[in-house]
Scaffold this motif. Structure first.
Motif, mmCIF file in Angstrom:
data_model
loop_
_atom_site.group_PDB
_atom_site.id
_atom_site.type_symbol
_atom_site.label_atom_id
_atom_site.label_comp_id
_atom_site.label_asym_id
_atom_site.label_seq_id
_atom_site.Cartn_x
_atom_site.Cartn_y
_atom_site.Cartn_z
ATOM 1 N N ASP A 231 -6.531 -31.761 87.776
ATOM 2 C CA ASP A 231 -7.651 -32.333 88.522
ATOM 3 C C ASP A 231 -8.362 -33.454 87.764
ATOM 4 O O ASP A 231 -9.341 -34.003 88.259
ATOM 5 C CB ASP A 231 -8.676 -31.234 88.854
ATOM 6 N N GLY A 232 -7.871 -33.781 86.577
ATOM 7 C CA GLY A 232 -8.506 -34.836 85.798
ATOM 8 C C GLY A 232 -9.593 -34.282 84.887
ATOM 9 O O GLY A 232 -10.115 -33.187 85.101
ATOM 10 N N SER A 233 -9.919 -35.060 83.878
ATOM 11 C CA SER A 233 -10.935 -34.641 82.916
ATOM 12 C C SER A 233 -11.681 -35.872 82.433
ATOM 13 O O SER A 233 -11.226 -37.003 82.603
ATOM 14 C CB SER A 233 -10.292 -33.912 81.728
ATOM 15 N N ALA A 234 -12.826 -35.639 81.826
ATOM 16 C CA ALA A 234 -13.667 -36.728 81.328
ATOM 17 C C ALA A 234 -14.187 -36.363 79.951
ATOM 18 O O ALA A 234 -14.604 -35.214 79.705
ATOM 19 C CB ALA A 234 -14.843 -36.990 82.275
ATOM 20 N N ASN A 235 -14.175 -37.337 79.042
ATOM 21 C CA ASN A 235 -14.792 -37.134 77.734
ATOM 22 C C ASN A 235 -16.312 -37.080 77.890
ATOM 23 O O ASN A 235 -16.892 -37.881 78.617
ATOM 24 C CB ASN A 235 -14.408 -38.272 76.781
ATOM 25 N N LEU A 236 -16.943 -36.166 77.203
ATOM 26 C CA LEU A 236 -18.391 -35.999 77.304
ATOM 27 C C LEU A 236 -19.100 -36.875 76.277
ATOM 28 O O LEU A 236 -18.625 -37.023 75.141
ATOM 29 C CB LEU A 236 -18.778 -34.531 77.080
ATOM 30 N N GLY A 237 -20.237 -37.435 76.679
ATOM 31 C CA GLY A 237 -21.099 -38.136 75.743
ATOM 32 C C GLY A 237 -21.953 -37.157 74.961
ATOM 33 O O GLY A 237 -21.909 -35.940 75.176
ATOM 34 N N ILE A 238 -22.750 -37.681 74.067
ATOM 35 C CA ILE A 238 -23.517 -36.808 73.173
ATOM 36 C C ILE A 238 -24.493 -35.942 73.954
ATOM 37 O O ILE A 238 -24.580 -34.726 73.741
ATOM 38 C CB ILE A 238 -24.266 -37.665 72.135
ATOM 39 N N ARG A 239 -25.253 -36.531 74.862
ATOM 40 C CA ARG A 239 -26.217 -35.736 75.635
ATOM 41 C C ARG A 239 -25.500 -34.732 76.538
ATOM 42 O O ARG A 239 -26.001 -33.623 76.744
ATOM 43 C CB ARG A 239 -27.120 -36.663 76.443
ATOM 44 N N GLN A 240 -24.354 -35.122 77.087
ATOM 45 C CA GLN A 240 -23.592 -34.167 77.893
ATOM 46 C C GLN A 240 -23.066 -33.024 77.035
ATOM 47 O O GLN A 240 -23.006 -31.878 77.494
ATOM 48 C CB GLN A 240 -22.436 -34.897 78.586
ATOM 49 N N ILE A 241 -22.680 -33.326 75.816
ATOM 50 C CA ILE A 241 -22.224 -32.267 74.905
ATOM 51 C C ILE A 241 -23.347 -31.270 74.650
ATOM 52 O O ILE A 241 -23.162 -30.051 74.739
ATOM 53 C CB ILE A 241 -21.732 -32.882 73.580
ATOM 54 N N ARG A 242 -24.543 -31.794 74.357
ATOM 55 C CA ARG A 242 -25.671 -30.898 74.094
ATOM 56 C C ARG A 242 -26.029 -30.072 75.327
ATOM 57 O O ARG A 242 -26.233 -28.851 75.238
ATOM 58 C CB ARG A 242 -26.871 -31.712 73.647
ATOM 59 N N ASP A 243 -26.114 -30.723 76.504
ATOM 60 C CA ASP A 243 -26.494 -29.999 77.718
ATOM 61 C C ASP A 243 -25.431 -28.975 78.102
ATOM 62 O O ASP A 243 -25.758 -27.860 78.538
ATOM 63 C CB ASP A 243 -26.729 -30.984 78.863
ATOM 64 N N SER A 244 -24.145 -29.327 77.962
ATOM 65 C CA SER A 244 -23.074 -28.371 78.275
ATOM 66 C C SER A 244 -23.094 -27.203 77.303
ATOM 67 O O SER A 244 -22.844 -26.056 77.688
ATOM 68 C CB SER A 244 -21.716 -29.080 78.227
ATOM 69 N N TRP A 245 -23.390 -27.480 76.041
ATOM 70 C CA TRP A 245 -23.476 -26.399 75.048
ATOM 71 C C TRP A 245 -24.580 -25.419 75.427
ATOM 72 O O TRP A 245 -24.397 -24.200 75.333
ATOM 73 C CB TRP A 245 -23.723 -27.016 73.679
ATOM 74 N N ARG A 246 -25.726 -25.937 75.845
ATOM 75 C CA ARG A 246 -26.808 -25.041 76.260
ATOM 76 C C ARG A 246 -26.417 -24.241 77.492
ATOM 77 O O ARG A 246 -26.755 -23.053 77.599
ATOM 78 C CB ARG A 246 -28.056 -25.870 76.540
ATOM 79 N N LEU A 247 -25.719 -24.875 78.420
ATOM 80 C CA LEU A 247 -25.297 -24.172 79.630
ATOM 81 C C LEU A 247 -24.304 -23.069 79.310
ATOM 82 O O LEU A 247 -24.425 -21.932 79.794
ATOM 83 C CB LEU A 247 -24.688 -25.175 80.608
ATOM 84 N N LEU A 248 -23.329 -23.386 78.472
ATOM 85 C CA LEU A 248 -22.292 -22.404 78.170
ATOM 86 C C LEU A 248 -22.823 -21.276 77.296
ATOM 87 O O LEU A 248 -22.317 -20.153 77.358
ATOM 88 C CB LEU A 248 -21.121 -23.096 77.473
ATOM 89 N N CYS A 249 -23.846 -21.551 76.509
ATOM 90 C CA CYS A 249 -24.432 -20.484 75.700
ATOM 91 C C CYS A 249 -25.084 -19.411 76.571
ATOM 92 O O CYS A 249 -25.161 -18.242 76.181
ATOM 93 C CB CYS A 249 -25.468 -21.066 74.739
ATOM 94 N N GLY A 250 -25.561 -19.811 77.730
ATOM 95 C CA GLY A 250 -26.197 -18.842 78.618
ATOM 96 C C GLY A 250 -25.298 -18.328 79.712
ATOM 97 O O GLY A 250 -25.748 -17.551 80.563
ATOM 98 N N ARG A 251 -24.039 -18.747 79.719
ATOM 99 C CA ARG A 251 -23.123 -18.318 80.776
ATOM 100 C C ARG A 251 -22.264 -17.161 80.286
ATOM 101 O O ARG A 251 -21.714 -17.215 79.182
ATOM 102 C CB ARG A 251 -22.221 -19.483 81.198
ATOM 103 N N PRO A 252 -22.117 -16.116 81.080
ATOM 104 C CA PRO A 252 -21.255 -15.005 80.661
ATOM 105 C C PRO A 252 -19.807 -15.469 80.485
ATOM 106 O O PRO A 252 -19.323 -16.338 81.190
ATOM 107 C CB PRO A 252 -21.379 -14.009 81.813
#
Length: 344
Positions: free
Chosen positions: A223-244
């Motif tokens: 389905d394709g993928s995209a490299n994350l920028g710095i702010r996206q890396i930080r926001d995704s890290w926070r999201l995944l930390c709270g996701r089961p």
């Protein structure tokens, strides 16, 4: 006292200059010889003598007042008492003392801070049992140097990728973002409490992720993928930390790649399902890369971020499959197409 003396001398000089200028301005109007005084001097000379005598008296008066003790003039010699609470903070460096006119408090600068933690390099916290490194301890922002050899190696592989995309997939090439700033990376590291690997930071300093619908990604999902920028890396890290997660989530995992299309990751709560991007992460403790599977679990895939960039560059230039998918271009857009399964 020295200040008063300076003021007196300045006043005397200015007065003398003013009188001198006034005298010169009147000289053309006088055509007759000035009258002589009984002592043989002119009237103007007599006047100048009185002026200088007045100036001398003024200077003497100022010096006399400066030498008189302040107590005799009724002036309190004690300095005003400090504001309440200011004495306690006065001897502490790096602490802003609030006053009525100081405005909002501002953090102390690096030069003012004397704590050793501000100068020592930050250490990535080791993941605790249960994947609980998602609550980082606050630490100062520090721009860490990158190994020059690592940066040259990453840039060399990126040039191969850019050259191929520019010639074969121009629409995908235009989605590459510009370089990031080293301080922005340091801010994200401080907020996450994790040190990015050198090869990942070198890549961000060349391309801070990718943008757009057909964004380029170092992943090879269908389905394709995209490299994350710095702010996206930080926001995704926070999201995944709270996701089961089935296997738990480690706070030292740094998401750098995400699918651009929805991928079903399984139930989040009992009796419900959701669609969310799938991620690839870099492990800050060992540098290896892990891919998120359909069940939400993470599986090792590459030994390092540099190895991933090099493998993608090889696949693009040689047209060879990577993890069972071959690069193809459709209307200027790069796609990773699955190879036909063997018949049998």
């Amino acid at each position: 006292m020295l200040k008063l003396v300076r003021l007196a001398l300045t006043a005397a000089v200015l007065t003398a200059i003013a009188i001198r200028l006034r005298r010169r301005a009147r000289l053309p109007e006088r055509r007759t010889e000035p009258a002589r005084t009984p002592l043989g001097g002119s009237v103007s000379s007599a006047r100048m003598g009185w002026v200088w005598a007045g100036i001398a008296a003024l200077v003497a008066l100022v010096l006399t007042l400066a030498l008189i003790p302040r107590e005799t003039l009724g002036v309190a010699s004690a300095s005003p008492a400090p504001l309440a609470g200011a004495t306690a903070a006065q001897g502490t460096p790096g602490v802003a003392v609030p006053t009525e006119t100081s405005g909002p408090l501002r953090p102390a600068t690096t030069a003012q801070a004397t704590q050793p933690a501000a100068t020592q390099p930050a250490v990535t916290p080791a993941p605790q049992e249960g994947g609980s490194a998602c609550a980082p301890v606050s630490r100062p922002v520090a721009v860490r140097p990158i190994d020059p050899a690592v940066r040259r190696a990453v840039n060399r592989q990126w040039r191969r990728v850019e050259r191929w995309l520019r010639a074969n997939a121009p629409r995908t090439y235009r989605t590459l973002a510009g370089p990031a700033r080293a301080r922005t990376i340091a801010v994200a590291e401080a907020q996450m409490g994790v040190d990015f690997p050198d090869d990942l930071r070198a890549s961000l300093l060349r391309h801070n992720g990718s943008r757009g619908r057909w964004a380029f990604g170092l992943g090879f999902w269908a389905d394709g993928s995209a490299n994350l920028g710095i702010r996206q890396i930080r926001d995704s890290w926070r999201l995944l930390c709270g996701r089961p997660s089935p296997d738990g989530w480690e706070g030292t995992w740094i998401p750098f790649l995400a699918t651009t299309g929805p991928v079903t990751t399984g139930p989040v709560t009992t009796g419900s399902a959701t669609s969310a991007p799938s991620y690839a992460v870099a492990d800050a403790t060992g540098g290896g890369l892990l891919w998120e599977g359909a069940d939400g679990g993470m599986a090792p895939r590459m030994p390092s971020y540099y190895a991933l960039v090099r493998a993608v560059a090889d696949a693009l230039e040689q047209g060879t499959p990577l993890d069972g998918r071959r690069p193809v271009v459709v209307r200027g857009v790069l796609r990773w197409q699955a190879e036909n399964p063997p018949r049998g």
